[in-house]
Design an enzyme around this catalytic site. Structure first.
Site, mmCIF file in Angstrom:
data_model
loop_
_atom_site.group_PDB
_atom_site.id
_atom_site.type_symbol
_atom_site.label_atom_id
_atom_site.label_comp_id
_atom_site.label_asym_id
_atom_site.label_seq_id
_atom_site.Cartn_x
_atom_site.Cartn_y
_atom_site.Cartn_z
ATOM 1 N N MET A 334 0.824 -1.206 0.000
ATOM 2 C CA MET A 334 0.000 0.000 0.000
ATOM 3 C C MET A 334 0.865 1.265 0.000
ATOM 4 S SD MET A 334 -2.963 -1.204 -0.234
ATOM 5 C CE MET A 334 -4.027 0.207 -0.022
ATOM 6 N N ASP A 353 10.794 3.034 5.441
ATOM 7 C CA ASP A 353 10.522 1.669 5.908
ATOM 8 C C ASP A 353 11.562 1.318 6.962
ATOM 9 O OD1 ASP A 353 9.944 -1.271 6.027
ATOM 10 O OD2 ASP A 353 8.594 -0.734 4.385
ATOM 11 N N VAL A 410 2.012 0.858 7.744
ATOM 12 C CA VAL A 410 2.835 -0.251 8.249
ATOM 13 C C VAL A 410 1.914 -1.431 8.562
ATOM 14 C CG1 VAL A 410 4.613 1.305 9.113
ATOM 15 C CG2 VAL A 410 2.773 0.602 10.654
ATOM 16 N N GLU A 412 -0.645 -4.155 10.034
ATOM 17 C CA GLU A 412 -1.937 -3.924 10.704
ATOM 18 C C GLU A 412 -1.857 -4.391 12.160
ATOM 19 O OE1 GLU A 412 -4.144 -2.125 9.575
ATOM 20 O OE2 GLU A 412 -6.190 -2.863 9.752
ATOM 21 N N LYS A 417 1.785 0.410 15.007
ATOM 22 C CA LYS A 417 1.271 1.701 14.560
ATOM 23 C C LYS A 417 1.489 2.778 15.625
ATOM 24 C CE LYS A 417 -2.114 0.012 11.142
ATOM 25 N NZ LYS A 417 -1.527 0.268 9.842
ATOM 26 N N SER A 439 -7.077 -0.743 7.550
ATOM 27 C CA SER A 439 -8.359 -1.133 6.962
ATOM 28 C C SER A 439 -9.328 -1.638 8.014
ATOM 29 C CB SER A 439 -8.154 -2.176 5.864
ATOM 30 O OG SER A 439 -7.099 -3.038 6.161
ATOM 31 N N HIS A 460 -8.076 5.825 3.952
ATOM 32 C CA HIS A 460 -8.091 4.402 3.590
ATOM 33 C C HIS A 460 -8.126 4.234 2.073
ATOM 34 C CE1 HIS A 460 -10.561 0.427 3.573
ATOM 35 N NE2 HIS A 460 -9.279 0.179 3.491
ATOM 36 N N GLU A 472 -11.407 6.357 1.230
ATOM 37 C CA GLU A 472 -12.339 6.544 2.339
ATOM 38 C C GLU A 472 -11.615 7.346 3.420
ATOM 39 O OE1 GLU A 472 -13.478 2.634 3.525
ATOM 40 O OE2 GLU A 472 -15.458 3.247 4.190
ATOM 41 N N ASN A 510 -15.739 -1.842 3.629
ATOM 42 C CA ASN A 510 -15.527 -3.208 4.102
ATOM 43 C C ASN A 510 -16.715 -3.710 4.918
ATOM 44 O OD1 ASN A 510 -13.099 -3.463 2.835
ATOM 45 N ND2 ASN A 510 -11.876 -2.871 4.610
HETATM 46 P P1 NAD Z 1 2.705 -4.794 3.709
HETATM 47 O O1 NAD Z 1 3.039 -5.879 4.654
HETATM 48 O O2 NAD Z 1 2.816 -5.039 2.252
HETATM 49 O O3 NAD Z 1 3.592 -3.503 4.031
HETATM 50 C C1 NAD Z 1 3.861 -3.056 5.324
HETATM 51 C C2 NAD Z 1 5.230 -2.386 5.298
HETATM 52 O O4 NAD Z 1 5.434 -1.698 6.518
HETATM 53 C C3 NAD Z 1 6.381 -3.371 5.149
HETATM 54 O O5 NAD Z 1 7.211 -2.971 4.078
HETATM 55 C C4 NAD Z 1 7.107 -3.287 6.461
HETATM 56 O O6 NAD Z 1 8.508 -3.502 6.344
HETATM 57 C C5 NAD Z 1 6.782 -1.872 6.884
HETATM 58 N N1 NAD Z 1 6.920 -1.682 8.335
HETATM 59 C C6 NAD Z 1 6.508 -2.470 9.320
HETATM 60 N N2 NAD Z 1 6.810 -1.917 10.520
HETATM 61 C C7 NAD Z 1 7.433 -0.757 10.267
HETATM 62 C C8 NAD Z 1 7.972 0.277 11.073
HETATM 63 N N3 NAD Z 1 7.946 0.186 12.398
HETATM 64 N N4 NAD Z 1 8.513 1.357 10.471
HETATM 65 C C9 NAD Z 1 8.559 1.445 9.133
HETATM 66 N N5 NAD Z 1 8.060 0.498 8.309
HETATM 67 C C10 NAD Z 1 7.497 -0.585 8.875
HETATM 68 O O7 NAD Z 1 1.236 -4.337 4.101
HETATM 69 P P2 NAD Z 1 0.163 -3.542 3.205
HETATM 70 O O8 NAD Z 1 -0.716 -4.521 2.539
HETATM 71 O O9 NAD Z 1 0.860 -2.518 2.425
HETATM 72 O O10 NAD Z 1 -0.712 -2.855 4.336
HETATM 73 C C11 NAD Z 1 -0.280 -1.729 5.054
HETATM 74 C C12 NAD Z 1 -1.450 -1.099 5.790
HETATM 75 O O11 NAD Z 1 -2.457 -0.765 4.841
HETATM 76 C C13 NAD Z 1 -2.123 -1.986 6.799
HETATM 77 O O12 NAD Z 1 -2.565 -1.205 7.872
HETATM 78 C C14 NAD Z 1 -3.311 -2.561 6.043
HETATM 79 O O13 NAD Z 1 -4.374 -2.935 6.879
HETATM 80 C C15 NAD Z 1 -3.694 -1.365 5.205
HETATM 81 N N6 NAD Z 1 -4.462 -1.679 3.987
HETATM 82 C C16 NAD Z 1 -4.150 -2.753 3.230
HETATM 83 C C17 NAD Z 1 -4.887 -3.018 2.091
HETATM 84 C C18 NAD Z 1 -4.549 -4.189 1.227
HETATM 85 O O14 NAD Z 1 -5.355 -4.551 0.360
HETATM 86 N N7 NAD Z 1 -3.391 -4.795 1.401
HETATM 87 C C19 NAD Z 1 -5.933 -2.173 1.714
HETATM 88 C C20 NAD Z 1 -6.204 -1.049 2.500
HETATM 89 C C21 NAD Z 1 -5.464 -0.814 3.639
#
Ligand code: NAD
Length: 726
Positions: A334, A353, A410, A412, A417, A439, A460, A472, A510
């Protein structure tokens, strides 16, 4: 009102310049059309006039018909629409015949359309009635007939003229899919006649007018012996096209879009009769489509209300909050997508990251998307370099200094967070707004980690970020107006569509989509044929059946959400029947598309090969419900949740509910969204369906109070136009 101005030069060439003063883009109104007609009459009657150029005073030619006018026309009833459309045909036909003798086809005055830029809808139908269309070589210009995208079809002769000009087969992508082309591609497809350097546009148009002969003014369909390119319906080649087109349209639309079917009928029936009769047929089909509630609902949601939300209909009155420097924390799927769309929109981005390699991978996502764009000739190498230079990939929070907005993406996990929130707030200035892309986690809960909860908000995005246009925006209990304005200004800058909702489990999209998936899975558990479930969904206009949808989003994610919901709800948790299927699938290692095994079977290349036959061994078929019963369950599962979200105050504006439903999860676009659908069937019928479903399927289908009240009082969600008899 002077949307058009008319001037004649010393060589007797009249230029009609279209320039709607109050708008940045020309749109056609009824009054402007009458004015154009009068000016054409005057020029044709003036012996000094040698010919006419129709052009624009703006950088584009026209965006189309003012859709508010179409909404008004509808209020006048079928008779008024038909008369109005026939009046337009008369004017355009007058341009096409340009005063020539009806028998000899001689003596007309040449009329050329000179398009400086974009020409859409009536903005192309008007040129199609001219004798030649010359466009400036402007690669950003879009030329086409996008009407089908809002539930109507080109009704000012565009359907009849384009199908006769190109043949049904070649016209199909433009008419049936609303395909838009740049001028050079439009020229290659035969949509327009000539492309010239922008600075020579008017000179070339004049040159053509002065050199045109009588024969240049006669349209193929007005000349003797005209044959439709590719063949008319009863020609062997044409027969193949028309039979194929009918099957293709029904296959793609599942029969739920009245406009596609009517368009095809207009082309087919029109091809069998003389041109003027074909226009009349087109007008009749157009009228019937405009009278169909689906078209007005689609126009309202996908055009009028979508645009209103994009322009900030629900923006608090805070000062301009244009984002200067954006910080994105978490460069995963994301975060990387958010960095790309933002840098692409001209915003400077710091992408953070936990380790440098992950941050770099996130930036590489932008590079990959831009490379794809270069391959498709949509992006230049210079643009790629410019966009990439806006993204700084780092692990160092100090580089966030100067950011005025942060989007956190980051893992979920509330703990991760919370840590990130504190670290960010230590690095940025006191005015910076902090947004979470969570999400599922409540914004008000996440905001507890913030020292400035009034500056904490949810933004979102949907996946994949570069393709999904809905965003959103979630207000926590303490979120202030400036944070909302900031989020809206950001979404506007990246050219996406926002809805603003209050904080509650799963927010809005959702919250509605999960019951849809669950209802499908529940039916599997009950012993309903999975193919019936999937096809029932598609036949009511859902882009994906619930089982395919859960395969795409992954079954283990479903399990994770189910477990979290159960933990939060305790004994009130209503979905044990769903879990029996979902958890069993996960135990079998069938995690969905990503594991090449789910409710569907997949081949080695990851292509779906059909529903998995192992399902019926575990859940034998014991029920054979009627199609409409399955459809009602699938639709009501989503729609009732939308109504409850409104009752609970999560949604505060039905327009956002309808726009969000179609853009967010593809809710039956033909309906205009859940609230529009309820208006189409009427609250009394909706309550009747709910009562039946409650009796046969359970209390989750209890009609919300609001719906019962509306059924009793005869109210609708949207104001209904006073219907006149046809
Ligand atoms: P992901 O696992 O692909 O990416 C998360 C990234 O965050 C990773 O690269 C990780 O290394 C990094 N990270 C973790 N802890 C960290 C920290 N302390 N400091 C810096 N970086 C850190 O996950 P994603 O699918 O991209 O989801 C990220 C967020 O977006 C979540 O909250 C998820 O619920 C939300 N989201 C996801 C979707 C989806 O379809 N995947 C849709 C909407 C919202």
């Amino acid at each position: 009102m002077t949307d058009f101005t008319s001037t004649m030069d010393t060589d007797g060439v009249v230029t009609l310049t279209w320039d709607v003063k109050a708008k940045s883009m020309n749109v056609m109104s009824t009054a402007a059309f009458a004015q154009l007609s009068d000016m054409i009459d005057a020029a044709l009657a003036d012996p000094a006039c040698k010919g006419i150029i129709i052009t624009s005073g703006k950088k584009d030619f026209a965006g189309g018909m003012d859709l508010n006018v179409i909404a008004e026309m509808r209020a006048g009833g079928a008779g008024a629409i038909f008369e109005g459309v026939m009046m337009m045909h008369k004017v355009l036909r007058k341009i096409e015949r340009a005063g020539m003798d009806a028998k000899t086809l001689k003596g007309g005055k040449p009329i050329v359309a000179a398009l400086p830029g974009t020409a859409l809808g009536i903005g192309l139908e008007l040129p199609l009635s001219c004798h030649r269309i010359i466009a400036a070589d402007n690669p950003r210009a879009k030329i086409g007939l996008p009407e089908i995208m809002v539930g109507i079809f080109p009704g000012a002769g565009g359907t009849t003229r384009l199908s006769r000009k190109l043949g049904a087969m070649m016209a199909a992508p433009y008419l049936l899919e609303g395909k838009l082309s740049d001028p050079k591609s439009a020229r290659a497809a035969g949509l327009i006649d000539e492309v010239v350097a922008p600075e020579t546009l008017l000179a070339r148009a004049k040159e053509w007018v002065l050199a045109a002969t009588d024969a240049d003014l006669v349209k193929p369909w007005d000349a003797k012996g005209y044959k439709m390119p590719g063949g008319a319906p009863y020609h062997p080649a044409g027969f193949m096209t028309f039979v194929g087109a009918s099957a293709m349209v029904l296959g793609k639309t599942m029969g739920v879009y009245p406009a596609a079917r009517a368009l095809l009928s207009a082309v087919y029936e029109g091809a069998l009769v003389p041109f003027d009769t074909a226009l009349k047929i087109e007008a009749r089909h157009f009228t019937s489509v405009l009278m169909n509630p689906s078209s007005s609902a689609m126009i309202r949601t996908l055009f009028i209300n979508k645009e209103a939300l994009e322009k900030g209909a629900n923006r608090p009155a805070a000062a301009d909050q244009t984002v200067q420097k954006l910080g994105v924390i978490g460069a995963g799927m994301m975060g990387a997508g958010i960095a790309y769309v933002s840098a692409n929109a001209g915003i400077e981005v710091v992408l953070i990251d936990a380790d440098q390699a992950a941050a770099d991978r996130g930036k590489a996502h932008t590079e990959a998307l831009l490379d794809k764009g270069i391959q498709r000739r949509k992006v230049t190498p210079e643009k790629k370099a410019e966009v990439l230079s806006r993204i700084t990939a780092s692990t160092d929070y100090a580089s966030l200094a100067g950011c005025d907005l942060i989007v956190e993406a980051v893992f979920e996990d509330p703990k991760v967070k919370a840590e990130v929130t504190a670290k960010v707030e230590a690095a940025v200035g006191p005015d910076c707004i902090f947004a979470s892309n969570t999400s599922t986690l409540p914004i008000s809960m996440l905001a507890k980690a913030s020292a400035r909860p009034d500056q904490f908000i949810g933004i979102h995005f949907f996946s994949p970020v570069d393709k999904m246009n809905l965003v959103e925006i979630i207000k926590g209990k303490q979120t202030g107006d400036r944070a909302v304005a900031k989020a809206l200004d950001f979404v506007r800058a990246i050219r996406k569509t926002p809805i603003v909702v209050n904080d509650a489990r799963f927010f809005f999209a959702n919250r509605c989509i999960i019951p849809y998936i669950n209802e499908g899975i529940r039916m599997v558990a009950e012993g309903v044929e999975p193919a019936l479930i999937e096809n029932a969904a598609k036949l009511v206009g859902m882009p994906l059946g619930p089982l395919q949808l859960v395969d795409e989003t992954s079954i283990d994610l479903g399990v994770k959400i189910a477990k979290a919901t159960k933990a939060a709800m305790g004994d009130a948790y209503p979905d044990a029947a769903v879990d029996a299927v979902l958890f069993w699938m996960a135990d079998q290692g069938r995690l969905g598309k990503k594991s090449n095994a789910g409710f569907y079977a997949y081949d080695a290349a990851g292509k779906r090969t059909g529903l998995w036959d192992g399902l019926s061994a575990k859940f034998p078929l014991t029920q054979d419900p009627a199609l409409h019963q399955v459809q009602h369950r699938l639709l009501m599962a989503q729609v009732l949740e939308a109504v409850r979200a409104l009752e609970d105050g999560v949604l505060t504006d039905i327009r956002e509910g309808d726009v969000g439903a179609i853009l967010g999860w593809g809710f039956a676009p033909w309906s205009g969204g859940p609230f529009s659908w309820l208006d189409i069937i009427g609250a009394p019928r909706a309550v009747e369906i709910c009562d039946h479903l409650k009796a046969t399927c359970g209390p989750r289908f209890e009609a919300p109070k609001r719906l019962r009240d509306m059924a009793a009082s005869g109210k609708t969600f949207y104001p209904q136009p006073a219907a006149k008899a046809a």
